[in-house]
Design a protein around this motif. Structure first.
Motif, mmCIF file in Angstrom:
data_model
loop_
_atom_site.group_PDB
_atom_site.id
_atom_site.type_symbol
_atom_site.label_atom_id
_atom_site.label_comp_id
_atom_site.label_asym_id
_atom_site.label_seq_id
_atom_site.Cartn_x
_atom_site.Cartn_y
_atom_site.Cartn_z
ATOM 1 N N ILE A 32 17.019 1.386 -19.811
ATOM 2 C CA ILE A 32 16.310 2.449 -20.225
ATOM 3 C C ILE A 32 17.559 3.667 -21.094
ATOM 4 O O ILE A 32 17.305 3.748 -22.345
ATOM 5 N N ALA A 33 18.278 3.991 -20.171
ATOM 6 C CA ALA A 33 19.403 4.893 -20.604
ATOM 7 C C ALA A 33 20.040 4.432 -21.729
ATOM 8 O O ALA A 33 20.543 5.047 -22.752
ATOM 9 N N ARG A 34 20.430 2.819 -21.756
ATOM 10 C CA ARG A 34 21.250 2.347 -22.770
ATOM 11 C C ARG A 34 20.527 2.382 -24.248
ATOM 12 O O ARG A 34 20.854 3.049 -25.327
ATOM 13 N N GLN A 35 19.291 2.037 -23.933
ATOM 14 C CA GLN A 35 18.345 1.988 -25.322
ATOM 15 C C GLN A 35 18.253 3.330 -25.847
ATOM 16 O O GLN A 35 18.405 3.281 -26.938
ATOM 17 N N GLN A 36 18.026 4.305 -25.199
ATOM 18 C CA GLN A 36 17.971 5.942 -25.510
ATOM 19 C C GLN A 36 19.186 6.125 -25.959
ATOM 20 O O GLN A 36 19.163 7.073 -26.945
ATOM 21 N N LEU A 37 20.152 6.138 -25.579
ATOM 22 C CA LEU A 37 21.494 6.601 -25.767
ATOM 23 C C LEU A 37 21.806 5.877 -27.234
ATOM 24 O O LEU A 37 22.602 6.408 -28.245
ATOM 25 N N VAL A 38 21.566 4.706 -27.449
ATOM 26 C CA VAL A 38 21.611 3.842 -28.598
ATOM 27 C C VAL A 38 20.842 4.566 -29.756
ATOM 28 O O VAL A 38 21.432 4.789 -30.942
ATOM 29 N N SER A 39 19.606 4.783 -29.538
ATOM 30 C CA SER A 39 18.791 5.367 -30.491
ATOM 31 C C SER A 39 19.305 6.413 -30.861
ATOM 32 O O SER A 39 18.701 7.162 -32.017
ATOM 33 N N TRP A 40 19.858 7.205 -30.016
ATOM 34 C CA TRP A 40 20.384 8.757 -30.592
ATOM 35 C C TRP A 40 21.761 8.598 -30.969
ATOM 36 O O TRP A 40 22.435 9.602 -31.305
#
Length: 168
Positions: A32-40
């Motif tokens: 989840i953290a990886r996906q969120q940081l990529v989306s940001w």
């Protein structure tokens, strides 16, 4: 009447997930953290901060499932990216909350070379600009870490043509 956000107000982007206190829950938290940081777009704009954040999330989630576990209760992962427009700085805050308020994290004073554990908080301390622990009511805690992300204006641009000195 239309109200506007003042320029010095922070503009946050946040994501929160409730996860099970198991190794699988910690793995999902990392994803989840990886996906969120990529989306940001933290991964492309600030790769060092991106990789540091992923390591911090991994360590804090592992600690929550190992040391903060209470049967039947999960842990909370909260990510917040706040840009303060006036100072043009961005802070990534990582929070992991668990149900064991009686166990607060401390940096180890000595870790034997053959030890199988005990280095997670040393890693968090090295990668984060700030970190700490806050009590939560009624009997839980939040371990947090912050990474300062430089604004594009404060990072010197790479010179596309390297300077070569020719001896005359």
């Amino acid at each position: 009447m239309k109200s506007e956000i003042p320029l010095d107000n922070p503009v946050p982007r946040a994501h929160t997930a409730l996860l099970t206190s198991t190794p699988k829950g910690a793995a999902i938290g990392r994803r989840i953290a990886r996906q969120q940081l990529v989306s940001w777009e933290v991964n492309s704009l600030h790769p060092d901060a991106f990789h540091s954040a992923l390591l911090i999330v991994a360590e804090l989630a592992a600690n929550a499932t190992t040391h903060g576990r209470t049967p039947g209760r999960g842990f909370l992962l909260h990510l917040c990216l706040t840009t303060v427009r006036r100072s043009r700085t961005t802070v990534l805050r990582i929070e992991v909350s668990d149900c064991r308020g009686d166990r607060h994290p401390t940096l180890p004073t000595d870790c034997p070379a053959d030890s199988q554990s005990g280095r997670g908080l040393v890693l968090v301390d090295a990668l984060a600009d700030r970190w700490g622990c806050l009590p939560r009511q009624p009997s839980s805690k939040t371990v947090w870490a912050e990474i300062d992300i430089p604004s594009p204006q404060s990072v010197p641009a790479a010179d596309p043509s390297p300077t070569t000195h020719v001896a005359a």
